[in-house]
Write an enzyme that holds these catalytic residues in place. Structure first.
Site, PDB file in Angstrom:
ATOM      1  N   ARG A  23       0.813  -1.221   0.000  1.00  0.00           N
ATOM      2  CA  ARG A  23       0.000   0.000   0.000  1.00  0.00           C
ATOM      3  C   ARG A  23       0.843   1.266   0.000  1.00  0.00           C
ATOM      4  O   ARG A  23       0.382   2.333  -0.353  1.00  0.00           O
ATOM      5  CB  ARG A  23      -0.908   0.031   1.233  1.00  0.00           C
ATOM      6  CG  ARG A  23      -1.863  -1.137   1.313  1.00  0.00           C
ATOM      7  CD  ARG A  23      -2.511  -1.194   2.669  1.00  0.00           C
ATOM      8  NE  ARG A  23      -1.488  -1.490   3.676  1.00  0.00           N
ATOM      9  CZ  ARG A  23      -1.659  -1.366   4.986  1.00  0.00           C
ATOM     10  NH1 ARG A  23      -2.798  -0.944   5.465  1.00  0.00           N
ATOM     11  NH2 ARG A  23      -0.692  -1.656   5.816  1.00  0.00           N
ATOM     12  N   ASN A  48       7.131  24.959   9.896  1.00  0.00           N
ATOM     13  CA  ASN A  48       7.155  25.681   8.629  1.00  0.00           C
ATOM     14  C   ASN A  48       7.335  24.694   7.486  1.00  0.00           C
ATOM     15  O   ASN A  48       8.038  23.700   7.627  1.00  0.00           O
ATOM     16  CB  ASN A  48       8.321  26.676   8.605  1.00  0.00           C
ATOM     17  CG  ASN A  48       8.300  27.600   9.795  1.00  0.00           C
ATOM     18  OD1 ASN A  48       7.303  28.235  10.089  1.00  0.00           O
ATOM     19  ND2 ASN A  48       9.403  27.656  10.523  1.00  0.00           N
ATOM     20  N   HIS A  61      20.939  31.015   7.230  1.00  0.00           N
ATOM     21  CA  HIS A  61      20.156  31.884   8.102  1.00  0.00           C
ATOM     22  C   HIS A  61      20.276  31.497   9.573  1.00  0.00           C
ATOM     23  O   HIS A  61      20.459  30.334   9.896  1.00  0.00           O
ATOM     24  CB  HIS A  61      18.676  31.823   7.722  1.00  0.00           C
ATOM     25  CG  HIS A  61      18.413  32.169   6.304  1.00  0.00           C
ATOM     26  ND1 HIS A  61      17.501  31.483   5.537  1.00  0.00           N
ATOM     27  CD2 HIS A  61      18.938  33.117   5.487  1.00  0.00           C
ATOM     28  CE1 HIS A  61      17.468  32.004   4.314  1.00  0.00           C
ATOM     29  NE2 HIS A  61      18.338  32.993   4.264  1.00  0.00           N
ATOM     30  N   LYS A  71      16.037  23.546  15.405  1.00  0.00           N
ATOM     31  CA  LYS A  71      15.204  23.101  14.281  1.00  0.00           C
ATOM     32  C   LYS A  71      15.275  21.589  14.134  1.00  0.00           C
ATOM     33  O   LYS A  71      16.335  20.996  14.308  1.00  0.00           O
ATOM     34  CB  LYS A  71      15.697  23.723  12.967  1.00  0.00           C
ATOM     35  CG  LYS A  71      15.651  25.220  12.930  1.00  0.00           C
ATOM     36  CD  LYS A  71      16.263  25.761  11.650  1.00  0.00           C
ATOM     37  CE  LYS A  71      16.254  27.283  11.667  1.00  0.00           C
ATOM     38  NZ  LYS A  71      16.874  27.859  10.487  1.00  0.00           N
ATOM     39  N   TYR A 131      10.247  22.089   8.622  1.00  0.00           N
ATOM     40  CA  TYR A 131      11.067  22.267   9.817  1.00  0.00           C
ATOM     41  C   TYR A 131      10.228  22.759  10.985  1.00  0.00           C
ATOM     42  O   TYR A 131       9.441  23.664  10.890  1.00  0.00           O
ATOM     43  CB  TYR A 131      12.281  23.160   9.574  1.00  0.00           C
ATOM     44  CG  TYR A 131      12.055  24.479   8.890  1.00  0.00           C
ATOM     45  CD1 TYR A 131      12.135  25.667   9.597  1.00  0.00           C
ATOM     46  CD2 TYR A 131      11.811  24.543   7.520  1.00  0.00           C
ATOM     47  CE1 TYR A 131      11.964  26.883   8.966  1.00  0.00           C
ATOM     48  CE2 TYR A 131      11.625  25.752   6.888  1.00  0.00           C
ATOM     49  CZ  TYR A 131      11.699  26.917   7.622  1.00  0.00           C
ATOM     50  OH  TYR A 131      11.511  28.122   6.997  1.00  0.00           O
ATOM     51  N   LYS A 167      18.476  39.162  -0.949  1.00  0.00           N
ATOM     52  CA  LYS A 167      18.773  39.272   0.482  1.00  0.00           C
ATOM     53  C   LYS A 167      19.898  38.307   0.878  1.00  0.00           C
ATOM     54  O   LYS A 167      20.830  38.691   1.585  1.00  0.00           O
ATOM     55  CB  LYS A 167      17.493  38.960   1.272  1.00  0.00           C
ATOM     56  CG  LYS A 167      17.615  39.034   2.755  1.00  0.00           C
ATOM     57  CD  LYS A 167      16.220  38.863   3.346  1.00  0.00           C
ATOM     58  CE  LYS A 167      16.239  38.189   4.653  1.00  0.00           C
ATOM     59  NZ  LYS A 167      14.927  37.920   5.193  1.00  0.00           N
ATOM     60  N   ASP A 168      19.831  37.054   0.405  1.00  0.00           N
ATOM     61  CA  ASP A 168      20.872  36.080   0.740  1.00  0.00           C
ATOM     62  C   ASP A 168      22.197  36.406   0.050  1.00  0.00           C
ATOM     63  O   ASP A 168      23.263  36.183   0.624  1.00  0.00           O
ATOM     64  CB  ASP A 168      20.422  34.662   0.381  1.00  0.00           C
ATOM     65  CG  ASP A 168      19.386  34.122   1.353  1.00  0.00           C
ATOM     66  OD1 ASP A 168      19.059  34.800   2.345  1.00  0.00           O
ATOM     67  OD2 ASP A 168      18.884  33.002   1.123  1.00  0.00           O
TER      68      ASP A 168
END
Length: 183
Positions: A23, A48, A61, A71, A131, A167-168
């Site tokens: 299954r 998230n 980050h 995390k 996470y 931004k990164d």
């Protein structure tokens, strides 16, 4: 569940027991009692989910205290190269990184404690990434390290075009003299 330690203290790989039959499959992706007694006394407060296409690189980050986050991460669909960088001043592995392939096939999870920068690169057509975190996101306390930092020497296993947010791209490079535990 199988637990494996990495060469960086407190950074832990978790491999759930997967039960397969005609299954499909079943596994417990998180069990609070097991986690608290075997891995960490962390209490997760938020989960998230992100979806990214092939070539996306997110990170590296982190959040400054008092909003730093532990995390528990895994990939629901696809495959990523996941990277955690130890930013804990005084740690014997300060400035070192650990990388691991996380995928829907291997179902491995990575527990990243507070004091680490984190990022990932999508190797599959797309990836759905999950996470759990133990502290809410606060944009006033967010920061990061540029993924292209030569001092860290991370092999991102980039294959083809790379997609990175502006931004990164503008994040500062790692500096051993920085106290990443204080804003």
């Amino acid at each position: 569940m199988k637990i494996s330690k990495t060469y960086i203290d407190d950074l832990i790989i978790i491999e759930p027991s997967v039960y397969k039959d005609s299954r499909g499959f079943f596994y417990e992706s998180f069990k609070e009692s097991f986690f608290l007694s075997n891995i960490s006394k962390v209490k997760f407060t938020q989960e998230n989910i992100s979806k990214s296409k092939k070539g996306v690189l997110r990170g590296l980050h982190f959040q400054y205290p008092p909003f730093e986050q532990s995390k528990l991460i895994n990939v629901i669909k696809g495959e990523v190269l996941d990277v955690a960088v130890d930013l804990r001043k005084g740690s014997k592995t300060f400035g070192n990184f650990y990388s691991i392939t996380l995928s829907e096939l291997n179902k491995k999870q990575l527990f990243i404690p507070k004091g680490f920068a984190h990022g990932f690169y999508v190797k599959s057509k797309y990836a759905i990434f999950s996470y759990k975190v133990d502290n809410e996101y606060n944009p006033k306390y967010e920061s990061g390290i540029n993924f292209m930092c030569n001092q860290l020497s991370i092999n991102w296993e980039i294959d083809g075009d790379i997609i990175v947010s502006q931004k990164d791209k503008n994040l500062p490079f790692f500096d051993k003299s920085t106290n990443y535990g204080k804003k």
